[in-house]
Motif scaffolding. Structure first.
Motif, short mmCIF file in Angstrom:
data_model
loop_
_atom_site.label_atom_id
_atom_site.label_comp_id
_atom_site.label_asym_id
_atom_site.label_seq_id
_atom_site.Cartn_x
_atom_site.Cartn_y
_atom_site.Cartn_z
N GLU A 1 49.50 -12.72 84.24
CA GLU A 1 50.16 -12.19 83.04
C GLU A 1 51.41 -11.39 83.36
OE1 GLU A 1 47.04 -10.68 83.98
OE2 GLU A 1 45.91 -12.38 83.25
N GLY A 2 51.69 -11.13 84.61
CA GLY A 2 52.85 -10.32 84.97
C GLY A 2 52.75 -9.76 86.37
N ILE A 3 53.02 -8.49 86.49
CA ILE A 3 53.06 -7.82 87.79
C ILE A 3 52.27 -6.53 87.70
CG2 ILE A 3 54.63 -6.72 89.45
CD1 ILE A 3 56.78 -8.71 88.33
N ARG A 4 51.62 -6.13 88.79
CA ARG A 4 50.87 -4.89 88.83
C ARG A 4 51.28 -4.10 90.07
NH1 ARG A 4 44.57 -4.66 88.12
NH2 ARG A 4 45.24 -4.40 85.99
N THR A 5 51.31 -2.79 89.88
CA THR A 5 51.48 -1.87 91.00
C THR A 5 50.48 -0.74 90.80
OG1 THR A 5 53.06 -0.57 92.31
CG2 THR A 5 53.32 -0.51 89.91
N SER A 6 50.13 -0.09 91.87
CA SER A 6 49.15 0.99 91.80
C SER A 6 49.74 2.29 92.31
CB SER A 6 47.91 0.64 92.64
OG SER A 6 47.26 -0.48 92.10
N PHE A 7 49.35 3.36 91.66
CA PHE A 7 49.73 4.70 92.08
C PHE A 7 48.46 5.51 92.22
CE2 PHE A 7 53.24 3.00 89.57
CZ PHE A 7 54.30 3.17 90.45
N GLU A 8 48.56 6.70 92.79
CA GLU A 8 47.39 7.52 93.01
C GLU A 8 46.69 7.90 91.71
OE1 GLU A 8 51.15 9.85 93.12
OE2 GLU A 8 50.43 8.23 94.35
N PHE A 9 47.39 7.89 90.59
CA PHE A 9 46.78 8.29 89.32
C PHE A 9 46.41 7.12 88.42
CE2 PHE A 9 50.87 7.56 87.47
CZ PHE A 9 51.77 8.00 88.42
N ASP A 10 46.93 5.91 88.66
CA ASP A 10 46.57 4.77 87.81
C ASP A 10 47.34 3.52 88.22
OD1 ASP A 10 45.20 3.43 85.83
OD2 ASP A 10 45.92 4.67 84.19
N ASN A 11 46.98 2.41 87.59
CA ASN A 11 47.70 1.15 87.78
C ASN A 11 48.78 1.03 86.72
OD1 ASN A 11 45.98 0.24 89.88
ND2 ASN A 11 44.49 -0.45 88.37
N LEU A 12 49.81 0.27 87.04
CA LEU A 12 50.88 0.00 86.09
C LEU A 12 51.05 -1.51 85.99
CD1 LEU A 12 53.27 0.94 84.30
CD2 LEU A 12 54.67 0.91 86.36
N ASN A 13 50.87 -2.02 84.77
CA ASN A 13 51.05 -3.45 84.52
C ASN A 13 52.39 -3.67 83.84
OD1 ASN A 13 48.46 -4.49 85.44
ND2 ASN A 13 47.64 -3.28 83.76
N ILE A 14 53.15 -4.63 84.35
CA ILE A 14 54.48 -4.96 83.85
C ILE A 14 54.46 -6.42 83.43
CG2 ILE A 14 56.95 -5.03 84.39
CD1 ILE A 14 56.23 -3.11 86.78
N SER A 15 54.96 -6.69 82.23
CA SER A 15 54.95 -8.06 81.73
C SER A 15 56.01 -8.23 80.65
CB SER A 15 53.57 -8.40 81.15
OG SER A 15 53.57 -9.70 80.60
N SER A 16 56.50 -9.43 80.50
CA SER A 16 57.43 -9.70 79.39
C SER A 16 56.67 -9.80 78.07
CB SER A 16 58.21 -10.99 79.65
OG SER A 16 57.31 -12.08 79.79
N ASP A 17 55.34 -9.88 78.15
CA ASP A 17 54.49 -9.94 76.97
C ASP A 17 53.78 -8.59 76.82
OD1 ASP A 17 52.43 -10.32 75.10
OD2 ASP A 17 52.02 -12.36 75.79
#
Length: 129
Positions: A8-24
């Motif tokens: 569905e897109g791209i994910r990155t993780s940080f110490e406090f949570d995940n971040l999902n990036i998508s055009s949708d």
């Protein structure tokens, strides 16, 4: 930072949570939203630090960001209008506006995009009684 491709897109993780990036928007934050949030978040954080250092009392600060994009040029962000609403008692509008200029000069995100995105800042002062 590491980024991972997902269906569905791209994910990155940080110490406090995940971040999902998508055009949708159903699957994550859209890139222009993250860019706008970075500019607004940095600007507001710097502004708050300046007011706190000067011991300017305020009850609340709200910020709205209006984004203008150009659909003819890859939907690029052309302008971000940041409108601050500062609420408090005995506020000095001129001093608040001058501090906003100082914040602009010290915000790394605004300074990073200043030659490619028009950043406009306005301020509204609401006096509480």
């Amino acid at each position: 930072m590491e980024f991972y491709l997902k269906d569905e897109g791209i994910r990155t993780s940080f110490e406090f949570d995940n971040l999902n990036i998508s055009s949708d928007e159903n699957y994550g934050f859209r890139p222009y939203q993250l860019m706008t949030a970075s500019i607004a978040g940095c600007s507001m954080s710097v502004y708050r630090k300046i007011l706190d250092k000067q011991r300017i009392k305020y009850e609340d600060i709200n910020l709205t960001a209006d984004v203008k994009r150009n659909p003819d040029e890859a939907n690029r962000i052309e302008k971000v209008h940041l409108h601050y609403v500062v609420k408090g008692y005995h506020l000095n509008q001129d001093k608040l506006a001058k501090n906003l200029e100082v914040a602009r000069k010290n915000c790394s995100m605004v300074q990073s995009v200043k030659d490619s995105i028009d950043i406009e800042e306005t301020i509204e002062c609401i006096q509480l009684s």
